[in-house]
Write an enzyme that holds these catalytic residues in place. Structure first.
Site, mmCIF file in Angstrom:
data_model
loop_
_atom_site.group_PDB
_atom_site.id
_atom_site.type_symbol
_atom_site.label_atom_id
_atom_site.label_comp_id
_atom_site.label_asym_id
_atom_site.label_seq_id
_atom_site.Cartn_x
_atom_site.Cartn_y
_atom_site.Cartn_z
ATOM 1 N N GLU A 195 0.720 -1.154 0.059
ATOM 2 C CA GLU A 195 -0.148 -0.032 0.111
ATOM 3 C C GLU A 195 1.070 1.243 -0.205
ATOM 4 O O GLU A 195 2.006 1.338 0.252
ATOM 5 C CB GLU A 195 -0.880 -0.019 1.267
ATOM 6 C CG GLU A 195 -0.410 -0.467 2.656
ATOM 7 C CD GLU A 195 0.818 0.318 2.950
ATOM 8 O OE1 GLU A 195 0.673 1.708 3.020
ATOM 9 O OE2 GLU A 195 1.868 -0.218 3.409
ATOM 10 N N GLU A 238 4.600 -0.356 2.066
ATOM 11 C CA GLU A 238 4.384 -0.729 0.523
ATOM 12 C C GLU A 238 4.354 -1.955 -0.102
ATOM 13 O O GLU A 238 4.029 -2.078 -1.203
ATOM 14 C CB GLU A 238 5.904 -0.125 -0.115
ATOM 15 C CG GLU A 238 6.209 1.157 0.028
ATOM 16 C CD GLU A 238 7.502 1.736 -0.446
ATOM 17 O OE1 GLU A 238 7.889 2.933 -0.412
ATOM 18 O OE2 GLU A 238 8.146 1.170 -0.840
#
Length: 348
Positions: A174, A317
């Site tokens: 994300e 991430e």
């Protein structure tokens, strides 16, 4: 029946027959029984997921979602919000943390915009934008129930598209400035604990501001009163579009018998939502690493997961999931290629 209902009703437990077959082989390998620890656990889990004695884990992808958050205006993050749209194209280009690590381990990155606060399409990024960021949860629900279902279904759709393309292992990641705030809120609601217990510095908030961040979360929960037994209600009241989409990937992978590798803190909040929708999806999860964020332990205890790595990481991430891909590959390679006692003469 909508996509979410259909998927959540079609998640079944792992195939015990193949778990037992994998254990039989592992116990025959030239080593003390159980001595490879989590490597053996991963192999048995994969056998049960795929329903096969042998499996190919080489085609891997990280599906990363990005979205912005209205609660940013409460001063819960130190960085400018536009970093979300400035950084996210680097996921697809392989220039950021998860992009670089994914290149190293031979995995692809699928970058998906579900709610970035910008008007233009981002280079290399799939456009599934619901709207330009959630509403401020400190003033009302972060999104409508319909939007919550939509972001879950986007995650399912993108996961199934990747599965159709032949990906056998999928990780989640994300991007979204201040998304540790809704993540802490989700964990606080499901874990029935005070926000301060599960709230940390995120991407670099000064420690003296953590209490303020926790108070914003506490206020948001009190105002919106999410139902702790209704994942969609929690997501709509105090969640984020990218968090819901990651939960959708967990559900989509589970229904299609594909292992899903969780990243860190934010992905654990997403996993909790998926777990609330259908607890059987836990059997398809592989926890990559123990995030340095304080709410990690609480969420892992609820789901009953043990991370593969402990690297003191808090980047997010999908970086931890990418690292764990190598552990999964090593586990599978060892399982397939290590000799058994029947194959080697040890002079017995």
């Amino acid at each position: 029946m909508n996509l979410l209902e259909n998927i959540s009703k079609n998640i079944y437990s792992l195939d015990e027959k193949y778990i037992n077959k994998a254990k039989e082989r592992l116990d025959k390998l030239i080593k003390p029984v159980g001595s490879l620890g989590k490597i053996e656990d991963i192999c048995m889990q994969l056998a049960g997921i795929y329903g096969s004695e042998k499996f190919d884990t080489s085609k891997k992808a990280i599906i990363a979602f990005a979205g912005d958050h209205g609660v940013y205006e409460e001063g819960v993050a130190p960085d400018p919000q536009n970093i979300t749209y400035l950084q996210f194209p680097n996921f697809a280009k392989g220039l950021c943390g998860v992009g670089t690590l994914s290149k190293f381990v031979g995995a692809d990155v699928v970058a998906v915009d579900v709610g970035i606060n910008c008007d233009h399409k981002l280079d290399g990024v799939l456009d599934y934008k619901i709207r330009k960021g959630t509403s401020n949860m400190a003033k009302g629900p972060a999104m409508s129930r319909e939007e919550a279902i939509k972001c879950l279904e986007i995650g399912i759709e993108v996961a199934e598209d990747c599965i159709e393309k032949g990906y056998k292992v999928i990780g989640i990641g994300e991007m979204g400035i201040c998304n540790t705030t809704p993540s802490s809120a989700i964990i606080s609601v499901i874990g029935d604990c005070d926000p301060l217990e599960v709230t940390g510095i995120g991407a670099g908030l000064k420690k003296e501001r953590v209490a303020h961040k926790a108070s914003v979360i506490r206020k948001s929960i009190e105002l919106n009163n999410p139902n702790p037994n209704d994942a969609i209600d929690i997501l709509s009241k105090v969640g984020g579009f990218e968090i819901g989409a990651m939960a959708g990937v967990v559900l989509g992978c589970s229904a299609n018998r594909i292992p899903v590798v969780l990243d860190g803190f934010i992905s654990y909040a997403a996993a909790l939502l998926a777990y609330k929708i259908n607890p059987k999806c836990r059997e398809y999860m592989i926890a990559s690493h123990l995030s340095a964020e304080p709410g990690t332990q609480k969420s892992l205890e609820i789901i009953n997961l043990s991370p593969v790595l402990n690297m003191d990481m808090r980047l997010g991430e999908g970086s931890g999931a990418a690292l764990a891909f190598n552990i999964i590959e090593a586990s599978n390679y060892t399982y397939q290629n290590m000799a058994t006692y029947d194959e080697v003469d040890l002079g017995k």
